[in-house]
Design a protein around this motif. Sequence first.
Motif, PDB file in Angstrom:
ATOM      1  N   PRO A   9       0.912  -1.152   0.067  1.00 29.25           N
ATOM      2  CA  PRO A   9      -0.031  -0.033   0.009  1.00 29.25           C
ATOM      3  C   PRO A   9       0.854   1.115   0.015  1.00 29.25           C
ATOM      4  O   PRO A   9       1.840   1.323   0.825  1.00 29.25           O
ATOM      5  CB  PRO A   9      -0.921  -0.113   1.314  1.00 29.25           C
ATOM      6  CG  PRO A   9      -0.818  -1.399   1.728  1.00 29.25           C
ATOM      7  CD  PRO A   9       0.529  -2.091   1.210  1.00 29.25           C
ATOM      8  N   LEU A  10       0.667   2.104  -1.006  1.00 31.91           N
ATOM      9  CA  LEU A  10       1.325   3.532  -0.968  1.00 31.91           C
ATOM     10  C   LEU A  10       0.460   4.503  -1.425  1.00 31.91           C
ATOM     11  O   LEU A  10      -0.761   4.532  -1.820  1.00 31.91           O
ATOM     12  CB  LEU A  10       1.935   3.330  -2.359  1.00 31.91           C
ATOM     13  CG  LEU A  10       2.778   4.790  -2.736  1.00 31.91           C
ATOM     14  CD1 LEU A  10       4.053   4.972  -2.003  1.00 31.91           C
ATOM     15  CD2 LEU A  10       3.478   4.353  -4.211  1.00 31.91           C
ATOM     16  N   LEU A  11       0.701   5.722  -0.542  1.00 31.83           N
ATOM     17  CA  LEU A  11       0.041   7.023  -0.772  1.00 31.83           C
ATOM     18  C   LEU A  11       1.296   7.958  -1.080  1.00 31.83           C
ATOM     19  O   LEU A  11       2.103   8.242  -0.381  1.00 31.83           O
ATOM     20  CB  LEU A  11      -0.603   7.293   0.631  1.00 31.83           C
ATOM     21  CG  LEU A  11      -1.933   6.225   1.197  1.00 31.83           C
ATOM     22  CD1 LEU A  11      -2.033   6.458   2.320  1.00 31.83           C
ATOM     23  CD2 LEU A  11      -2.981   6.605   0.230  1.00 31.83           C
TER      24      LEU A  11
ATOM     25  N   GLY B  90      -0.470   3.891 -12.325  1.00 35.06           N
ATOM     26  CA  GLY B  90      -1.212   3.083 -11.697  1.00 35.06           C
ATOM     27  C   GLY B  90      -1.796   3.495 -10.309  1.00 35.06           C
ATOM     28  O   GLY B  90      -2.965   3.005  -9.869  1.00 35.06           O
ATOM     29  N   LEU B  91      -1.503   4.984 -10.206  1.00 36.43           N
ATOM     30  CA  LEU B  91      -1.920   5.416  -8.889  1.00 36.43           C
ATOM     31  C   LEU B  91      -3.580   6.069  -9.362  1.00 36.43           C
ATOM     32  O   LEU B  91      -3.760   6.320 -10.380  1.00 36.43           O
ATOM     33  CB  LEU B  91      -1.247   6.675  -8.545  1.00 36.43           C
ATOM     34  CG  LEU B  91       0.377   6.220  -8.110  1.00 36.43           C
ATOM     35  CD1 LEU B  91       0.950   7.231  -7.839  1.00 36.43           C
ATOM     36  CD2 LEU B  91       0.135   5.261  -6.730  1.00 36.43           C
TER      37      LEU B  91
ATOM     38  N   MET C  89      -3.354   7.585  -4.607  1.00 38.08           N
ATOM     39  CA  MET C  89      -3.160   6.194  -3.778  1.00 38.08           C
ATOM     40  C   MET C  89      -2.929   4.940  -4.687  1.00 38.08           C
ATOM     41  O   MET C  89      -3.470   5.030  -5.890  1.00 38.08           O
ATOM     42  CB  MET C  89      -4.558   5.817  -2.912  1.00 38.08           C
ATOM     43  CG  MET C  89      -5.658   6.076  -3.914  1.00 38.08           C
ATOM     44  SD  MET C  89      -7.180   6.164  -2.676  1.00 38.08           S
ATOM     45  CE  MET C  89      -8.474   5.987  -4.193  1.00 38.08           C
ATOM     46  N   SER C  90      -2.290   3.843  -4.222  1.00 34.87           N
ATOM     47  CA  SER C  90      -2.165   2.716  -5.079  1.00 34.87           C
ATOM     48  C   SER C  90      -3.186   1.979  -4.996  1.00 34.87           C
ATOM     49  O   SER C  90      -4.306   2.169  -4.585  1.00 34.87           O
ATOM     50  CB  SER C  90      -1.109   1.815  -4.395  1.00 34.87           C
ATOM     51  OG  SER C  90      -1.405   1.541  -3.210  1.00 34.87           O
ATOM     52  N   ARG C  91      -3.489   0.878  -5.823  1.00 33.93           N
ATOM     53  CA  ARG C  91      -4.558  -0.068  -6.085  1.00 33.93           C
ATOM     54  C   ARG C  91      -5.056  -0.659  -5.074  1.00 33.93           C
ATOM     55  O   ARG C  91      -6.228  -1.076  -4.795  1.00 33.93           O
ATOM     56  CB  ARG C  91      -4.288  -1.035  -6.991  1.00 33.93           C
ATOM     57  CG  ARG C  91      -3.335  -1.923  -6.691  1.00 33.93           C
ATOM     58  CD  ARG C  91      -2.781  -2.948  -7.657  1.00 33.93           C
ATOM     59  NE  ARG C  91      -1.769  -3.737  -7.252  1.00 33.93           N
ATOM     60  CZ  ARG C  91      -1.667  -4.699  -6.459  1.00 33.93           C
ATOM     61  NH1 ARG C  91      -2.753  -5.175  -5.764  1.00 33.93           N
ATOM     62  NH2 ARG C  91      -0.691  -5.557  -6.158  1.00 33.93           N
TER      63      ARG C  91
ATOM     64  N   VAL D 297      -7.399  16.980   3.056  1.00 35.14           N
ATOM     65  CA  VAL D 297      -7.584  15.786   4.126  1.00 35.14           C
ATOM     66  C   VAL D 297      -8.327  14.686   3.297  1.00 35.14           C
ATOM     67  O   VAL D 297      -9.097  14.798   2.759  1.00 35.14           O
ATOM     68  CB  VAL D 297      -8.357  16.062   5.428  1.00 35.14           C
ATOM     69  CG1 VAL D 297      -8.663  14.832   6.232  1.00 35.14           C
ATOM     70  CG2 VAL D 297      -8.132  17.471   6.196  1.00 35.14           C
ATOM     71  N   ALA D 298      -7.416  13.486   3.494  1.00 36.76           N
ATOM     72  CA  ALA D 298      -8.012  12.200   2.587  1.00 36.76           C
ATOM     73  C   ALA D 298      -8.023  10.960   3.557  1.00 36.76           C
ATOM     74  O   ALA D 298      -7.042  10.749   4.335  1.00 36.76           O
ATOM     75  CB  ALA D 298      -6.928  11.844   1.596  1.00 36.76           C
ATOM     76  N   ASP D 299      -9.102  10.541   3.274  1.00 39.37           N
ATOM     77  CA  ASP D 299      -9.614   9.265   4.319  1.00 39.37           C
ATOM     78  C   ASP D 299      -9.622   8.194   3.341  1.00 39.37           C
ATOM     79  O   ASP D 299     -10.624   8.254   2.539  1.00 39.37           O
ATOM     80  CB  ASP D 299     -10.956   9.413   5.012  1.00 39.37           C
ATOM     81  CG  ASP D 299     -10.959  10.392   6.219  1.00 39.37           C
ATOM     82  OD1 ASP D 299      -9.582  10.903   6.640  1.00 39.37           O
ATOM     83  OD2 ASP D 299     -11.784  10.671   6.944  1.00 39.37           O
ATOM     84  N   VAL D 300      -8.691   7.105   3.657  1.00 35.03           N
ATOM     85  CA  VAL D 300      -8.808   6.158   2.875  1.00 35.03           C
ATOM     86  C   VAL D 300      -8.875   4.739   3.468  1.00 35.03           C
ATOM     87  O   VAL D 300      -8.676   4.622   4.508  1.00 35.03           O
ATOM     88  CB  VAL D 300      -7.566   5.947   1.565  1.00 35.03           C
ATOM     89  CG1 VAL D 300      -7.549   7.267   0.920  1.00 35.03           C
ATOM     90  CG2 VAL D 300      -6.269   6.137   2.785  1.00 35.03           C
ATOM     91  N   VAL D 301      -9.139   3.532   2.652  1.00 37.58           N
ATOM     92  CA  VAL D 301      -9.429   2.468   3.591  1.00 37.58           C
ATOM     93  C   VAL D 301      -8.935   1.335   2.310  1.00 37.58           C
ATOM     94  O   VAL D 301      -8.815   1.456   1.420  1.00 37.58           O
ATOM     95  CB  VAL D 301     -10.663   2.176   3.845  1.00 37.58           C
ATOM     96  CG1 VAL D 301     -11.726   2.130   2.645  1.00 37.58           C
ATOM     97  CG2 VAL D 301     -10.915   1.060   4.694  1.00 37.58           C
TER      98      VAL D 301
END
Length: 324
Positions: A235-237, A259-260, A289-291, A312-316
């Motif tokens: 996982p990459l941001l 691929g981001l 963000m990555s896949r 502000v980014a909320d990712v899961v």
Amino acid sequence: MFRQSFLRITNKLAILGTAALWLCLLAALLGQLAWPFDLFAHFRVQYAALFVVLACVLMVLRRFWIAVAAAAGFGVSIVPLLPYIASESVPVAAATATREETFRVVSFNVWFRNPDMARVAEYIEKSQADAVVLLELTQPQAERLLPLLPTYPHYQMDNSRMGAAVFTKWPVISAESVPLSQGGAVASRVMLDWRGTSVTVLGVHLNWPLGPRNSAYRNQELNSLVALSKAQGGPLLVAGDFNLTPWSEYFSDALEESGLRDAALGFGLARTWPSQFAPVGIRIDHCLMSRHWRSLTTSVGPSLGSDHLPIVADVVIPAVAPGG
């Protein structure tokens, strides 16, 4: 007499304005031919708004064919904006994620002249971010800021002109500075342990695309980001000040090659720079963000003494269904 003169001047200005906007739009489509053209790509939102105004004015003036040209300009301008305006269907696993399952990134260009580090620190502490990317953070600013961030004891910092800093509350597995171009930007890469998952956060501050030299730096830096993203397995941001908008072909090409994905897709067109004057505001601060990730929401924070606004980014990371 005054009315006729006013209508005549308005008519000329509306026609000239429509022609000028079309020239700007066409220049934007040629962004990869020469660096000055790429600058026109960043104002798609403004073009769309102005085309609507001109189309309405021209309709009132009964210049219907030119009004059609303005309406067509609006259509061309808005096409790349639609993925950011339209709501996306968030996967059920992501939509029901709790705060503990959500990874929050804050990215903020603090501005090297910003004297109010106390206010910046207060915002960061209240943000509950898992990782914070700061740009243009000078050494004196860092010395004032660090004691005010007890929640973020781990960090990687490069204080060069185009450097970045990454702060996190989670244990750090590895941290390093990564040059993105010879004599250009230096990224900060931090791999952290987030609840047993290794997550890499890359903080970046790309060069202004003003002039052939800086534009060449910026393009080399984008190429380096593509290479780094391809080499990253987990996982990459990637967050920071990219100094270009999503409407630039350089930006879209970098996303396609790496691929981001832009975490802001589906969450509006809010500007991040300049913070002082909204009508010319553009979005040049991003979280990619990555896949592995799905975006829950991306928003823009308050003014904190900088010429930029924080994002502000909320990712899961969605859970994989049994047998999936």
